[in-house]
Design a protein around this motif. Structure first.
Motif, PDB file in Angstrom:
ATOM      1  N   VAL A  89      -0.455  -1.217  56.732  1.00  0.00           N
ATOM      2  CA  VAL A  89      -0.313  -0.182  57.747  1.00  0.00           C
ATOM      3  C   VAL A  89       0.579   0.926  57.192  1.00  0.00           C
ATOM      4  O   VAL A  89       1.678   0.670  56.726  1.00  0.00           O
ATOM      5  CB  VAL A  89       0.278  -0.761  59.048  1.00  0.00           C
ATOM      6  N   LYS A  90       0.085   2.147  57.244  1.00  0.00           N
ATOM      7  CA  LYS A  90       0.839   3.304  56.768  1.00  0.00           C
ATOM      8  C   LYS A  90       0.827   4.376  57.844  1.00  0.00           C
ATOM      9  O   LYS A  90      -0.230   4.728  58.366  1.00  0.00           O
ATOM     10  CB  LYS A  90       0.230   3.845  55.473  1.00  0.00           C
ATOM     11  N   ILE A  91       1.992   4.868  58.162  1.00  0.00           N
ATOM     12  CA  ILE A  91       2.134   5.923  59.161  1.00  0.00           C
ATOM     13  C   ILE A  91       2.097   7.252  58.419  1.00  0.00           C
ATOM     14  O   ILE A  91       3.048   7.593  57.709  1.00  0.00           O
ATOM     15  CB  ILE A  91       3.431   5.757  59.965  1.00  0.00           C
ATOM     16  N   ASP A  92       1.024   7.967  58.554  1.00  0.00           N
ATOM     17  CA  ASP A  92       0.832   9.227  57.836  1.00  0.00           C
ATOM     18  C   ASP A  92       1.072  10.389  58.791  1.00  0.00           C
ATOM     19  O   ASP A  92       0.337  10.584  59.759  1.00  0.00           O
ATOM     20  CB  ASP A  92      -0.579   9.293  57.262  1.00  0.00           C
ATOM     21  N   GLU A 118      11.505  -0.255  58.890  1.00  0.00           N
ATOM     22  CA  GLU A 118      11.294   0.301  57.554  1.00  0.00           C
ATOM     23  C   GLU A 118      10.077   1.222  57.524  1.00  0.00           C
ATOM     24  O   GLU A 118      10.089   2.269  56.873  1.00  0.00           O
ATOM     25  CB  GLU A 118      11.112  -0.832  56.550  1.00  0.00           C
ATOM     26  N   GLN A 119       9.014   0.860  58.244  1.00  0.00           N
ATOM     27  CA  GLN A 119       7.840   1.720  58.301  1.00  0.00           C
ATOM     28  C   GLN A 119       8.162   3.049  58.983  1.00  0.00           C
ATOM     29  O   GLN A 119       7.717   4.113  58.538  1.00  0.00           O
ATOM     30  CB  GLN A 119       6.708   1.014  59.050  1.00  0.00           C
ATOM     31  N   LEU A 120       8.930   2.993  60.063  1.00  0.00           N
ATOM     32  CA  LEU A 120       9.299   4.224  60.756  1.00  0.00           C
ATOM     33  C   LEU A 120      10.156   5.119  59.879  1.00  0.00           C
ATOM     34  O   LEU A 120       9.972   6.341  59.833  1.00  0.00           O
ATOM     35  CB  LEU A 120      10.041   3.883  62.054  1.00  0.00           C
ATOM     36  N   ALA A 121      11.094   4.509  59.173  1.00  0.00           N
ATOM     37  CA  ALA A 121      11.972   5.315  58.317  1.00  0.00           C
ATOM     38  C   ALA A 121      11.201   5.923  57.144  1.00  0.00           C
ATOM     39  O   ALA A 121      11.444   7.068  56.744  1.00  0.00           O
ATOM     40  CB  ALA A 121      13.124   4.458  57.811  1.00  0.00           C
ATOM     41  N   THR A 122      10.250   5.163  56.590  1.00  0.00           N
ATOM     42  CA  THR A 122       9.480   5.675  55.468  1.00  0.00           C
ATOM     43  C   THR A 122       8.568   6.820  55.888  1.00  0.00           C
ATOM     44  O   THR A 122       8.307   7.743  55.103  1.00  0.00           O
ATOM     45  CB  THR A 122       8.644   4.547  54.848  1.00  0.00           C
ATOM     46  N   SER A 123       8.085   6.806  57.116  1.00  0.00           N
ATOM     47  CA  SER A 123       7.135   7.830  57.555  1.00  0.00           C
ATOM     48  C   SER A 123       7.764   9.210  57.677  1.00  0.00           C
ATOM     49  O   SER A 123       7.054  10.221  57.626  1.00  0.00           O
ATOM     50  CB  SER A 123       6.523   7.433  58.904  1.00  0.00           C
ATOM     51  N   VAL A 124       9.077   9.286  57.842  1.00  0.00           N
ATOM     52  CA  VAL A 124       9.728  10.593  58.045  1.00  0.00           C
ATOM     53  C   VAL A 124      10.669  10.941  56.897  1.00  0.00           C
ATOM     54  O   VAL A 124      11.491  11.843  57.043  1.00  0.00           O
ATOM     55  CB  VAL A 124      10.494  10.609  59.385  1.00  0.00           C
ATOM     56  N   VAL A 125      10.556  10.242  55.775  1.00  0.00           N
ATOM     57  CA  VAL A 125      11.435  10.550  54.642  1.00  0.00           C
ATOM     58  C   VAL A 125      11.173  11.972  54.147  1.00  0.00           C
ATOM     59  O   VAL A 125      12.104  12.755  53.909  1.00  0.00           O
ATOM     60  CB  VAL A 125      11.223   9.517  53.513  1.00  0.00           C
ATOM     61  N   ARG A 126       9.910  12.337  53.998  1.00  0.00           N
ATOM     62  CA  ARG A 126       9.582  13.674  53.499  1.00  0.00           C
ATOM     63  C   ARG A 126       9.942  14.747  54.523  1.00  0.00           C
ATOM     64  O   ARG A 126      10.407  15.832  54.157  1.00  0.00           O
ATOM     65  CB  ARG A 126       8.102  13.744  53.165  1.00  0.00           C
ATOM     66  N   LEU A 127       9.759  14.470  55.820  1.00  0.00           N
ATOM     67  CA  LEU A 127      10.109  15.454  56.843  1.00  0.00           C
ATOM     68  C   LEU A 127      11.606  15.700  56.868  1.00  0.00           C
ATOM     69  O   LEU A 127      12.060  16.828  57.074  1.00  0.00           O
ATOM     70  CB  LEU A 127       9.627  14.991  58.217  1.00  0.00           C
ATOM     71  N   GLU A 128      12.382  14.633  56.655  1.00  0.00           N
ATOM     72  CA  GLU A 128      13.841  14.796  56.634  1.00  0.00           C
ATOM     73  C   GLU A 128      14.283  15.486  55.355  1.00  0.00           C
ATOM     74  O   GLU A 128      15.220  16.297  55.374  1.00  0.00           O
ATOM     75  CB  GLU A 128      14.509  13.427  56.763  1.00  0.00           C
TER      76      GLU A 128
END
Length: 415
Positions: A239-242, A286-296
């Motif tokens: 599962v990947k949150i794009d 961890e999935q939630l944090a990874t999904s917004v790394v680039r936005l942050e």
């Protein structure tokens, strides 16, 4: 003959976590390289660390040409040549260049560890797993195209963190371990890691003797020694949150939520508004944090690392946000009185008296009894000049007032 152990470290075993002892092992081996001054640049220090961790029981380390490609550790042959010239490694550049894929790796020896491997404080039984942890950490995608000094700072910060990602570093000792030119470079290096998404917070101390406090990003907290094992569920692993292409929409949604509710939304609330979640496989932290790394990292969002991870719109959105122009108020119009019917007689126009509400019963002011006469209207405006003392000696005698004759009755009519 291929050597997959050198070329491909591979993922860790399912459920494997870095032991707590890796914190002491990393500090000891970095201190050993700093004490013997192995390498005068961060690239040479990282090359020496790679060679030391690859040493086998026969006292030889294996190097390949791929180790010095730009896409791996960011090392160069110049750093290797520095170690060879200084006598820290016994090999040749030609041998390493010839260690191409499907060829035998180049064998090099470390004279400082030829007599006793135990001086770096690491048992040989754990060397292979520790080397794999080191390789996976330094080749992480978040460190892509980062120089060797930033990778060493990421290694030092990760090894100094606890299971929850919090850690402290002292600038003089970290500068010595990472082969920085000055202790003043430590804090900028950690700031670079925060912009790259490796760290979420960096709090410098008030002096060089005070520690620098930081916290690892959720995406890399699994590298911290003693971190809990990641969820190895086969359903959640794919599962990947794009959220690509929704940067401005995410920031605008957080801004609108803050304006309506008077408090910022939680990270899970924001992601759920932009991406549909499968109830059978709920998202992990961890999935939630990874999904917004680039936005942050790009400045679209500001995420609080504590508590419920509240989200606010970042500077990239607030700079581009157009201010709302105030809407002009439409004045209230009084409806016009209805027109009189056609059959009614016309009445003379009488000016209407404005209705100001309550009017007290006050006596009306009597009209003035003074009447205008021809004499007052035709009075000379300069008549008052001759009343000034001494005016007649200058202006002469005052002119005689002209009195119009009284009207007479026409002839033929009695008066």
């Amino acid at each position: 003959m291929a050597h997959p152990v050198v070329r491909d470290i591979g993922p860790p075993p399912p459920g494997w976590t870095p032991p707590q002892t890796y914190q002491a092992y990393t500090a000891f081996v970095l201190d050993f390289l700093a004490d013997v001054a192995m390498g005068s640049t961060p690239a040479a220090r990282l090359t020496a660390l790679m060679a030391v961790l690859r040493m086998r029981r026969d006292g030889a380390a294996r190097l390949i040409a791929e180790d010095f490609s730009p896409d791996r550790l960011g090392l160069s042959e110049q750093a290797l040549g520095e170690l060879i010239t200084a006598g820290w490694l016994r090999t040749s550049l030609d041998a390493v260049r010839a260690a191409l894929p499907h060829a035998a790796p180049a064998v090099c020896h470390v004279p400082a560890l030829a007599d006793d491997w135990g001086i770096i404080g690491m048992p040989k039984s754990t060397r292979k797993q520790f080397n794999g942890w080191f390789q996976r950490l330094c080749t992480h995608p978040l460190l892509h195209q980062q120089p060797a000094g930033i990778r060493l700072a990421a290694l030092a910060a990760t090894a100094a963190s606890d299971a929850s990602g919090y850690g402290t570093l002292y600038t003089p000792r970290t500068a010595s371990r990472c082969c920085f030119t000055s202790r003043d470079v430590t804090v900028p290096a950690l700031m670079t890691l925060m912009r790259a998404g490796w760290l979420t917070t960096v709090q410098p101390g008030r002096s060089h003797a005070a520690p620098v406090r930081f916290r690892l990003a959720p995406a890399v907290r699994g590298f911290a020694p003693g971190a809990p094992a990641a969820d190895a569920s086969p359903h959640r692993a794919h599962v990947k949150i794009d959220l690509s292409g929704r940067e401005r929409r995410a920031a605008a949604w957080a801004d609108d939520y803050l304006a309506r509710h008077r408090h910022p939304p939680a990270l899970r609330t924001l992601v759920a508004a932009l991406h549909q979640e499968n109830p059978k496989t709920p998202w992990s932290d961890e999935q939630l944090a990874t999904s917004v790394v680039r936005l942050e990292r790009d400045g679209w969002l500001i995420i609080d690392p504590h508590g419920d991870r509240l989200v606010r719109p970042g500077p990239a959105y607030t700079r581009r946000k157009t201010p709302r122009s105030p809407q002009p108020r439409t004045p209230a119009t009084t409806p016009a009185p209805p027109a009189p019917p056609a059959h009614r007689a016309a009445t003379p126009d009488v000016p209407a008296t404005p209705d100001h509400g309550y009017v007290p019963d006050l006596p009306l002011r009597p009209a003035s009894r003074r009447t205008e006469t021809a004499e007052t209207v035709r009075r000379d405006p300069l008549e008052g000049l001759w009343r000034i003392p001494g005016a007649q000696s200058i202006l002469g005698p005052a002119p005689q007032r002209h009195t119009p004759p009284a009207p007479t009755a026409p002839p033929g009519r009695p008066s």
